[in-house]
Each structure stands twice: as C-alpha cells, then as structure tokens.
Design a protein around this motif. Structure first.
Motif, PDB file in Angstrom:
ATOM      1  N   ASP A  66       0.818  -1.206   0.000  1.00 47.49           N
ATOM      2  CA  ASP A  66       0.000   0.000   0.000  1.00 47.49           C
ATOM      3  C   ASP A  66       0.854   1.259   0.000  1.00 47.49           C
ATOM      4  O   ASP A  66       1.988   1.263   0.491  1.00 47.49           O
ATOM      5  CB  ASP A  66      -0.900   0.044   1.239  1.00 47.49           C
ATOM      6  CG  ASP A  66      -2.042  -0.950   1.167  1.00 47.49           C
ATOM      7  OD1 ASP A  66      -2.727  -0.993   0.127  1.00 47.49           O
ATOM      8  OD2 ASP A  66      -2.245  -1.691   2.151  1.00 47.49           O
TER       9      ASP A  66
ATOM     10  N   SER B 159      -8.785   6.096  -5.389  1.00 45.06           N
ATOM     11  CA  SER B 159      -8.600   6.246  -3.951  1.00 45.06           C
ATOM     12  C   SER B 159      -7.414   7.152  -3.636  1.00 45.06           C
ATOM     13  O   SER B 159      -7.476   8.003  -2.740  1.00 45.06           O
ATOM     14  CB  SER B 159      -8.400   4.873  -3.304  1.00 45.06           C
ATOM     15  OG  SER B 159      -8.211   4.984  -1.913  1.00 45.06           O
ATOM     16  N   VAL B 160      -6.310   6.980  -4.392  1.00 50.22           N
ATOM     17  CA  VAL B 160      -5.134   7.827  -4.185  1.00 50.22           C
ATOM     18  C   VAL B 160      -5.496   9.291  -4.402  1.00 50.22           C
ATOM     19  O   VAL B 160      -5.151  10.166  -3.590  1.00 50.22           O
ATOM     20  CB  VAL B 160      -3.988   7.409  -5.127  1.00 50.22           C
ATOM     21  CG1 VAL B 160      -2.835   8.402  -5.060  1.00 50.22           C
ATOM     22  CG2 VAL B 160      -3.491   6.001  -4.770  1.00 50.22           C
TER      23      VAL B 160
ATOM     24  N   GLN C 178      -4.196   4.162   4.122  1.00 52.51           N
ATOM     25  CA  GLN C 178      -3.527   3.326   3.127  1.00 52.51           C
ATOM     26  C   GLN C 178      -4.339   3.328   1.837  1.00 52.51           C
ATOM     27  O   GLN C 178      -5.572   3.292   1.881  1.00 52.51           O
ATOM     28  CB  GLN C 178      -3.418   1.885   3.626  1.00 52.51           C
ATOM     29  CG  GLN C 178      -2.662   1.707   4.925  1.00 52.51           C
ATOM     30  CD  GLN C 178      -2.978   0.363   5.532  1.00 52.51           C
ATOM     31  OE1 GLN C 178      -4.134  -0.043   5.654  1.00 52.51           O
ATOM     32  NE2 GLN C 178      -1.944  -0.363   5.923  1.00 52.51           N
ATOM     33  N   GLN C 179      -3.628   3.345   0.703  1.00 53.35           N
ATOM     34  CA  GLN C 179      -4.289   3.176  -0.591  1.00 53.35           C
ATOM     35  C   GLN C 179      -3.451   2.239  -1.461  1.00 53.35           C
ATOM     36  O   GLN C 179      -2.231   2.471  -1.589  1.00 53.35           O
ATOM     37  CB  GLN C 179      -4.447   4.513  -1.320  1.00 53.35           C
ATOM     38  CG  GLN C 179      -5.249   5.569  -0.576  1.00 53.35           C
ATOM     39  CD  GLN C 179      -4.363   6.550   0.154  1.00 53.35           C
ATOM     40  OE1 GLN C 179      -3.482   7.160  -0.454  1.00 53.35           O
ATOM     41  NE2 GLN C 179      -4.589   6.729   1.442  1.00 53.35           N
TER      42      GLN C 179
ATOM     43  N   ASN D  78      -5.136   1.658  -7.194  1.00 50.99           N
ATOM     44  CA  ASN D  78      -6.463   2.262  -7.048  1.00 50.99           C
ATOM     45  C   ASN D  78      -6.314   3.775  -7.143  1.00 50.99           C
ATOM     46  O   ASN D  78      -6.356   4.503  -6.146  1.00 50.99           O
ATOM     47  CB  ASN D  78      -7.083   1.849  -5.711  1.00 50.99           C
ATOM     48  CG  ASN D  78      -8.545   2.260  -5.594  1.00 50.99           C
ATOM     49  OD1 ASN D  78      -9.036   3.088  -6.369  1.00 50.99           O
ATOM     50  ND2 ASN D  78      -9.239   1.695  -4.622  1.00 50.99           N
TER      51      ASN D  78
END
Length: 212
Positions: free
Chosen positions: A91, A191-192, A183-184, A188
């Motif tokens: 992550d 999400s980031v 965390q990402q 993704n």
C-alpha cells in the motif's frame, strides 16, 4: 509495545524522514499483531521479530536493486513462509494533520459490533469507531504502532459526487489530535486521488504481514 516504529512514523508525519542512505533498519514488532515493512525513499524499515542476519540474507537473495529489495516479491514471500503470515498488497501510506471543528458532512455513529464494516476493521485496528453518512462510511481506529488510521467506503450509487473527499476530510476532524493515516493500493488511482485531494501526503510504501 515497542515504540521504534512509532518514532519513525511520528517523525515522518512531521516531515522528518529517515536518511536516504540506502540502508535497511531491522527493528522489533510494535505488537504481536503488527509486522511488516516500510519503504521510504532510499531507506527501509523491517519490523519483524525474526533473526536480523536471516532477514539481511533474504534481502540479498532477492537479487534486485538494493534500494527496492525490501518490497521485492521474493523477499516478501520469504517473510511469509518464515512467519506463516500472509499479506494482501503493498500500500501507499499517507498522512494528514488533524483539523478542528465539525466534519464537512453529516455523520451518525454505528455502534453495532456485528456490523460488517465494524467487524472487518477490528481485525486490523483497535479502538475502532465507524460513522455512517448518506452514501458511505468512515472508519477510524488505531493500527500499526498505535497510529490513528482512517478508511472510507462509498455506496456504488454515491460515487462520482465528491463524497469520498468529504469523508476522507471528515476523518481529519474526527481524529483526537495529532495526525491521521490512510492506506491506498497504488493501483487504485481513484482512492489515491481522493485522499490527496483531502490533504493526505504520501509518506512511504507499506507491506503488512497478517497473522492467521
């Protein structure tokens, strides 16, 4: 609880990063639950209660650029075989300072311990609290080395309306001071982008080894 990992994370949250000297520090686990690897710029931290000489031998055996060896799949697989632990993905670990005042979205707390999101969060965090918004949830709890960590989840029909950014921002208002982490998965990208739009700053990569 061993506090070496906590000191590293607290310093990074303030913008004080490990010296980028290409080295790997091997430190004790902060708790029985939490083990893994942090990879900063040209510096890594392995927090695992295993023989340091064995860990360094496995880093060398990974056969990759030494600056990237701690996140090499061969090295991480060796750690899993040795410990009997598993991991999901590597992550991106991000952090943001707490904010005063009320969250930017109406929330109601979920207190049902059987709620799926509550039960799932408790596998990885302590002191878990979950709030429901119209279209999503925000989760807050203590994770690795006691850090406050947030996660969000959106209903499918609520996506694309900016709710994710508001929920990520809400976590900064809900955390009781200091900083909040998230965390990402790097793949993704949505999400980031969401967490960075809410003011979360990239710090390092993290691979967590989960018992059981």
């Amino acid at each position: 609880m061993n506090d070496e990992v906590a000191r590293v994370l607290e310093a990074a949250a303030r913008g004080e990063f490990p010296v980028p000297d290409g080295s790997t520090a091997i430190v004790p686990q902060p708790s029985r639950r939490d083990a893994g690897v942090l990879a900063f710029t040209a510096h890594s931290v392995v927090f695992l209660d295993e023989d340091p000489e064995w860990i360094r031998a496995e880093l060398a055996a990974a056969g990759s650029d030494p600056l990237a060896a701690s996140m090499n799949p061969l090295f991480l697989a060796s750690l899993m075989r040795r410990t009997g632990r598993s991991m999901g993905t590597v992550d991106l670990l991000t952090v943001a300072p707490a904010l005063p005042g009320e969250p930017p979205v109406p929330l109601r707390e979920i207190e049902d311990p059987e709620h799926p999101r509550v039960a799932r969060a408790r596998k990885y965090r302590d002191d878990v609290r979950v709030w429901r918004a119209d279209g999503g949830v925000v989760v807050l709890g203590r994770a690795v080395a006691g850090r406050w960590e947030a996660a969000i989840e959106l209903d499918e029909e609520a996506r694309g309306r900016g709710l994710g950014v508001r929920l990520a921002l809400a976590a900064r208002h809900l955390v009781p001071g200091g900083h909040v982490w998230a965390q990402q998965p790097p793949g993704n990208a949505r999400s980031v982008r969401t967490f960075q739009a809410a003011g979360y700053r990239p710090v390092c990569a993290e691979a967590l080894l989960t018992a059981g």
